[in-house]
Motif scaffolding. Structure first.
Motif, short mmCIF file in Angstrom:
data_model
loop_
_atom_site.label_atom_id
_atom_site.label_comp_id
_atom_site.label_asym_id
_atom_site.label_seq_id
_atom_site.Cartn_x
_atom_site.Cartn_y
_atom_site.Cartn_z
N THR A 32 0.70 -1.28 0.13
CA THR A 32 -0.01 0.05 0.06
C THR A 32 0.83 1.30 0.02
O THR A 32 0.73 2.40 -0.68
N ASN A 113 -8.72 0.36 2.61
CA ASN A 113 -8.57 -0.31 1.58
C ASN A 113 -8.50 -1.69 1.65
O ASN A 113 -8.72 -2.29 2.65
N GLY A 114 -8.37 -2.52 0.35
CA GLY A 114 -8.20 -3.86 0.20
C GLY A 114 -7.41 -4.18 0.98
O GLY A 114 -7.54 -5.30 1.82
N SER A 115 -5.93 -3.89 1.11
CA SER A 115 -5.23 -4.22 2.15
C SER A 115 -5.60 -4.35 3.71
O SER A 115 -4.94 -5.11 4.29
N TYR A 116 -6.37 -3.45 4.06
CA TYR A 116 -6.78 -3.44 5.26
C TYR A 116 -7.59 -4.27 5.78
O TYR A 116 -7.51 -4.95 6.61
N HIS A 117 -8.81 -4.63 4.70
CA HIS A 117 -9.65 -5.54 5.06
C HIS A 117 -9.07 -6.76 4.90
O HIS A 117 -9.63 -7.63 5.47
N ARG A 118 -8.12 -6.95 4.23
CA ARG A 118 -7.40 -8.48 4.28
C ARG A 118 -6.41 -8.73 4.94
O ARG A 118 -5.82 -9.68 5.26
N HIS A 119 -6.11 -7.46 5.87
CA HIS A 119 -5.07 -7.70 7.07
C HIS A 119 -5.59 -8.69 8.21
O HIS A 119 -6.57 -8.53 8.57
N ILE A 122 -6.92 -6.73 11.19
CA ILE A 122 -7.85 -5.59 10.92
C ILE A 122 -8.69 -5.26 12.08
O ILE A 122 -9.07 -3.85 11.87
N SER A 144 -11.61 5.29 1.68
CA SER A 144 -12.01 3.87 1.25
C SER A 144 -10.58 3.46 0.47
O SER A 144 -10.56 2.19 0.36
N ASP A 145 -9.87 4.47 -0.23
CA ASP A 145 -8.63 3.90 -0.95
C ASP A 145 -7.92 5.14 -1.12
O ASP A 145 -8.33 6.30 -1.09
#
Length: 199
Positions: A32, A113-119, A122, A144-145
């Motif tokens: 990110t 963002n997506g990296s956060y939601h996949r971490h 979280i 959100s990004d």
């Protein structure tokens, strides 16, 4: 009036600061961050804003300061002069940078963002985003990004020019929130330490 924190340091109001945002991070701790670096250097953000911002990006994070790393005193000074602090995800979603910025009265900007939601960590930001807490969620700028940053920072910069009191009010709410949050965390820790340990 300006705020004063426990150390006695005067925290300038947002409208009295010269730096719109600071971006101080290394790129190797998160994909990110590499994307954010490209966004900051590719001209997506207008020149009149970047010229009034502080961008210091290192390739590696190290415990020891080396040539090319910002000194701690300079970093503290820059935080106190920045209206906003970009706080990208690193090894964890939560970082010292967020708390350092809040204490200095610099409003963090984060991206869920997506990296956060996949971490796998979280939930690390949950205490700062929890609307059920008595003092509510932290009044940070939440994207959100990071691709939303150019438009958002232009709007915030415009607000700083046209309605500086709005950002001063947001900063005051942030510092009140931070004080309540830290007191609550300290009280919870003290309560935990009072629990008797069974032999």
């Amino acid at each position: 009036r300006n705020h004063r924190i426990a150390t006695g340091i005067v925290v300038p109001k947002s409208s009295h600061r010269n730096t719109i945002f600071n971006a101080v991070f290394s790129t190797t701790t998160s994909h990110t961050r590499k994307g954010l670096k490209e966004l900051l250097i590719n001209g997506s953000i207008p020149l009149d804003i970047t010229e009034r911002s502080f961008i210091h990006i290192a390739k590696y994070w190290t415990k020891e300061l080396h040539k090319g790393h910002i000194q701690s005193n300079d970093y503290a000074t820059k935080l106190l002069d920045s209206v906003f602090t970009l706080s990208p995800l690193g090894h964890n979603p939560e970082s010292f940078r967020m708390f350092e910025a809040m204490e200095a009265g610099s409003i963090p900007i984060i991206a869920l963002n997506g990296s956060y939601h996949r971490h796998r960590c979280i939930l690390a930001l949950h205490p700062m985003l929890d609307e059920s807490l008595p003092y509510g969620p932290a009044p940070m700028i939440v994207l959100s990004d990071w691709n939303e940053l150019p438009d958002t920072i232009q709007q915030l910069s415009q607000s700083l020019r046209d309605n500086p009191q709005d950002l001063d009010d947001r900063q005051a709410k942030l510092m009140t929130w931070y004080d309540a949050f830290m007191r609550d965390r300290a009280a919870r820790f003290e309560d935990l330490m009072r629990i008797p340990v069974r032999a």
